[in-house]
Scaffold this motif. Structure first.
Motif, short mmCIF file in Angstrom:
data_model
loop_
_atom_site.label_atom_id
_atom_site.label_comp_id
_atom_site.label_asym_id
_atom_site.label_seq_id
_atom_site.Cartn_x
_atom_site.Cartn_y
_atom_site.Cartn_z
N THR A 57 20.42 115.01 137.94
CA THR A 57 19.60 113.84 137.58
C THR A 57 19.90 112.58 138.38
OG1 THR A 57 21.08 113.19 135.75
CG2 THR A 57 19.27 114.70 135.24
N TYR A 58 20.71 112.68 139.42
CA TYR A 58 20.97 111.54 140.30
C TYR A 58 20.29 111.82 141.64
CZ TYR A 58 23.74 107.96 142.76
OH TYR A 58 24.16 106.84 143.46
N THR A 59 19.23 111.13 142.03
CA THR A 59 18.57 109.99 141.39
C THR A 59 17.22 110.39 140.77
OG1 THR A 59 17.45 109.32 143.42
CG2 THR A 59 19.62 108.42 143.04
N LEU A 60 16.63 111.46 141.28
CA LEU A 60 15.44 112.00 140.65
C LEU A 60 15.82 112.43 139.24
CD1 LEU A 60 12.44 112.96 141.02
CD2 LEU A 60 13.39 115.20 141.60
N GLY A 61 15.16 111.87 138.25
CA GLY A 61 15.46 112.23 136.88
C GLY A 61 16.37 111.26 136.15
N LYS A 62 16.88 110.25 136.84
CA LYS A 62 17.83 109.34 136.19
C LYS A 62 17.17 108.52 135.08
CE LYS A 62 17.60 105.26 139.25
NZ LYS A 62 17.36 104.25 138.21
N TYR A 88 23.67 127.92 140.21
CA TYR A 88 22.41 127.26 140.51
C TYR A 88 22.61 126.24 141.62
CZ TYR A 88 20.86 129.48 136.24
OH TYR A 88 20.54 130.42 135.30
N CYS A 89 21.56 126.02 142.39
CA CYS A 89 21.57 125.00 143.44
C CYS A 89 20.78 123.81 142.90
CB CYS A 89 20.93 125.55 144.72
SG CYS A 89 21.82 126.95 145.43
N ASN A 90 21.50 122.75 142.54
CA ASN A 90 20.87 121.60 141.90
C ASN A 90 20.53 120.53 142.92
OD1 ASN A 90 21.13 122.81 139.38
ND2 ASN A 90 23.13 121.91 139.00
N ALA A 91 19.28 120.11 142.89
CA ALA A 91 18.78 119.13 143.86
C ALA A 91 19.18 117.72 143.45
CB ALA A 91 17.27 119.23 143.96
N GLU A 92 19.89 117.05 144.33
CA GLU A 92 20.26 115.64 144.16
C GLU A 92 19.48 114.86 145.22
OE1 GLU A 92 24.22 112.78 144.42
OE2 GLU A 92 24.48 114.95 144.24
N VAL A 93 18.27 114.47 144.85
CA VAL A 93 17.34 113.88 145.80
C VAL A 93 16.71 112.62 145.24
CG1 VAL A 93 16.77 116.00 147.06
CG2 VAL A 93 15.59 115.49 144.93
N ASP A 94 16.11 111.83 146.12
CA ASP A 94 15.52 110.55 145.71
C ASP A 94 14.31 110.74 144.79
OD1 ASP A 94 17.35 109.11 147.14
OD2 ASP A 94 16.10 108.94 148.93
N GLN A 95 13.98 109.67 144.10
CA GLN A 95 12.83 109.67 143.20
C GLN A 95 11.52 109.79 143.99
OE1 GLN A 95 13.15 106.81 139.78
NE2 GLN A 95 14.78 105.96 141.04
N SER A 96 10.47 110.18 143.29
CA SER A 96 9.15 110.32 143.89
C SER A 96 8.12 109.70 142.97
CB SER A 96 8.82 111.80 144.13
OG SER A 96 7.47 111.96 144.48
N ARG A 131 4.75 117.11 141.61
CA ARG A 131 4.22 117.58 142.90
C ARG A 131 5.35 117.72 143.91
NH1 ARG A 131 -0.69 117.59 145.76
NH2 ARG A 131 -0.56 116.96 147.94
N PHE A 132 6.23 116.71 143.95
CA PHE A 132 7.38 116.75 144.86
C PHE A 132 8.29 117.94 144.54
CE2 PHE A 132 11.92 115.78 145.30
CZ PHE A 132 12.03 115.69 146.68
N MET A 133 8.56 118.13 143.25
CA MET A 133 9.45 119.21 142.83
C MET A 133 8.90 120.57 143.21
SD MET A 133 10.62 117.67 139.12
CE MET A 133 11.75 118.98 138.63
N LYS A 134 7.59 120.73 143.13
CA LYS A 134 6.97 122.01 143.51
C LYS A 134 7.10 122.25 145.01
CE LYS A 134 3.62 122.38 139.70
NZ LYS A 134 2.19 122.41 139.32
N TYR A 135 6.86 121.21 145.79
CA TYR A 135 7.02 121.35 147.24
C TYR A 135 8.48 121.64 147.60
CZ TYR A 135 2.33 119.95 148.80
OH TYR A 135 0.99 119.92 149.08
#
Length: 299
Positions: A52-57, A270-278, A283-287
């Motif tokens: 949840t850092y940063t997408l999902g925070k 699991y491979c957890n995505a730690e990526v910026d907000q969108s 839509r971003f998560m699906k891509y």
């Protein structure tokens, strides 16, 4: 020319290709006239999740579950201080409610990301972080989380590096045993000032002398340094219990090789995505998931 490509032929070929992309598990190799492009899809790719850092925070629990479910992400790592509110201050009833909400969801697993770290030369600060780690272990146990992320988190100026690594290792041994006794994994992140190095983490684990200290691989640029990426991976491959991915479009990081090595090593986490907000998170998560699978030859 005798083999001119007619408009009708072009449209037919385009339609067939599009159909192959739309049908799960179907490759161009399985369609008439495409046998020369033979390859086999990876039917057992690694699984994707959210850190949840940063997408999902800024998402509460229901939003996390909703967005991950819609995007077909399978896990979530709840970083402390974020809007989900899953903290060591929760009482028993609140912890039971959190556990139930996630158990009733399509998500397969949850974990926690603490900010606990063990490099400080101040004994009181070190003890505070160790006790806080134990509190996160109890929280993880209460809500059904499989593990918690912790940090090294730096080399301190003026303090011998070996002394710092031994101190971190000793602290990890203590919290690792405590975690094991409560069914929770302690995952030390390859992170920090000077400690964002796989050889350093490997040495810290050696100093811990504990079978209950694991690694959270952080996909850091330093992973390719020293003896090289494969050598660094092999130092800790049997200890990796968590992964943080970042921008999969980064050409400097060997994500395709990394995923292959993880798979070959039998990684089941699991491979957890730690990526910026969108501005369009789902839509971003699906891509992002599609690229994650494509890098594993799974689509």
């Amino acid at each position: 020319m005798n083999n001119q490509f007619s408009r009708r032929s072009f449209l037919q070929t385009t339609a067939i290709s599009a159909s192959a992309l739309m049908v799960p598990g179907v490759s161009l190799a399985e369609l008439p006239g495409n046998k020369k492009y033979d390859f086999e899809l990876n039917k057992n790719p690694l699984k994707i999740g959210l850190m949840t850092y940063t997408l999902g925070k800024d998402w509460d629990i229901e939003t996390i579950i909703k967005n991950c479910t819609e995007a077909e992400w399978k896990s979530v790592e709840l970083r402390t201080t974020h809007a989900h509110g899953v903290e060591i201050t929760l009482n028993g009833a609140q912890r039971s409610e959190v556990k139930k909400r996630f158990q009733d969801s399509p998500l397969e697993t949850i974990s926690l990301a603490s900010a606990c770290q063990y490099h400080s030369p101040d004994p009181a600060e070190l003890k505070k972080n160790i006790e806080e780690t134990k509190a996160f272990v109890i929280l993880a146990q209460d809500i059904g989380a499989t593990g918690i992320r912790v940090f090294p988190n730096a080399f301190v100026e003026g303090v011998d590096k070996e002394k710092t690594m031994k101190q971190i290792g000793k602290a990890l041994a203590e919290v690792g045993k405590f975690g094991h006794d409560h069914g929770v994994e302690i995952r030390v992140c390859v992170h920090g000032k000077g400690t964002n190095s796989v050889p350093v983490i490997s040495k810290i684990i050696d100093y811990s002398k504990s079978p209950y200290v694991y690694v959270n691989w952080n996909c850091d640029a330093s992973d390719t340094e020293g003896e090289g990426f494969i050598a660094n991976f092999n130092l800790v491959k049997d200890r990796i219990k968590g992964v943080h991915m970042h921008e999969l479009t980064d050409p400097k990081y060997p994500y395709r090789l990394f995923f292959k090595l993880l798979s070959d090593a039998g990684y089941k986490g699991y491979c957890n995505a730690e990526v910026d907000q969108s501005c369009e998170p789902i839509r971003f998560m699906k891509y992002y998931r599609s690229l994650f699978l494509a890098l594993q030859n799974a689509i």
